[in-house]
Write a protein that holds these residues in place. Structure first.
Motif, PDB file in Angstrom:
ATOM      1  N   TYR A   1       1.527   8.952  -3.197  1.00 61.27           N
ATOM      2  CA  TYR A   1       0.416   8.705  -4.120  1.00 61.27           C
ATOM      3  C   TYR A   1       0.678   9.336  -5.485  1.00 61.27           C
ATOM      4  O   TYR A   1       0.453   8.704  -6.522  1.00 61.27           O
TER       5      TYR A   1
ATOM      6  N   THR B   1       0.856  -1.187   0.000  1.00 62.23           N
ATOM      7  CA  THR B   1       0.000   0.000   0.000  1.00 62.23           C
ATOM      8  C   THR B   1       0.895   1.241   0.000  1.00 62.23           C
ATOM      9  O   THR B   1       2.078   1.158   0.372  1.00 62.23           O
TER      10      THR B   1
ATOM     11  N   SER C   1      -8.313  -0.596  -0.225  1.00 60.80           N
ATOM     12  CA  SER C   1      -7.182   0.174  -0.746  1.00 60.80           C
ATOM     13  C   SER C   1      -6.456  -0.599  -1.838  1.00 60.80           C
ATOM     14  O   SER C   1      -6.524  -1.822  -1.899  1.00 60.80           O
TER      15      SER C   1
END
Length: 143
Positions: A53, A34, A74
């Motif tokens: 991100y 993640t 996610s």
């Protein structure tokens, strides 16, 4: 093998510490991560999550990383490497992920069909199985 810096240069993108670190971190991980996992593996000073991100989105648009959905809310990310594919099993209850070697994976017929029907080339695949891990089974059914 081409380094992350060389790949970014070749694709006309600035080489930054963040981009190099993301590619290094994902390249060393057998499992997709993640954005928070990636940030946690940075040495100090750590970038903010928004920067991670943004860099992941840019690297994905260049085809250097891919987004993987593993039955979670996610997204996770992994590097892309020509001619490689990954297989995983994911626990539906706790989200535990285990990678396993592709072994005798023979999806060549399916890949050939995709190439013939849709004219795609440079195919790669990622295969996920979903089930319940031993720890979750041992807990018994939810009450």
């Amino acid at each position: 093998m081409e380094s992350p810096s060389d790949m970014l240069h070749r694709l006309g993108r600035p080489v930054t510490r963040g981009r190099e670190e993301i590619l290094r971190i994902l390249g060393e991980s057998p499992l997709p991560l993640t954005p928070r996992n990636i940030r946690d593996r940075f040495s100090d000073p750590k970038p903010d999550v928004a920067t991670v991100y943004r860099n992941l989105a840019m690297l994905a648009s260049l085809g250097l990383v891919r987004s993987v959905a593993l039955h979670e809310r996610s997204r996770r990310y992994e590097t892309t490497e020509a001619g490689t594919h990954r297989h995983r099993v994911v626990c539906r209850s706790c989200g535990r992920i285990e990678a396993f070697p592709a072994g005798k994976c023979d999806l060549s017929r399916i890949e050939r069909d995709i190439k013939d029907r849709f004219d795609f080339n440079n195919l790669a695949h990622s295969l996920e199985f979903f089930g319940e891990c031993p720890a979750c089974r041992a807990k018994g059914p939810p009450s």
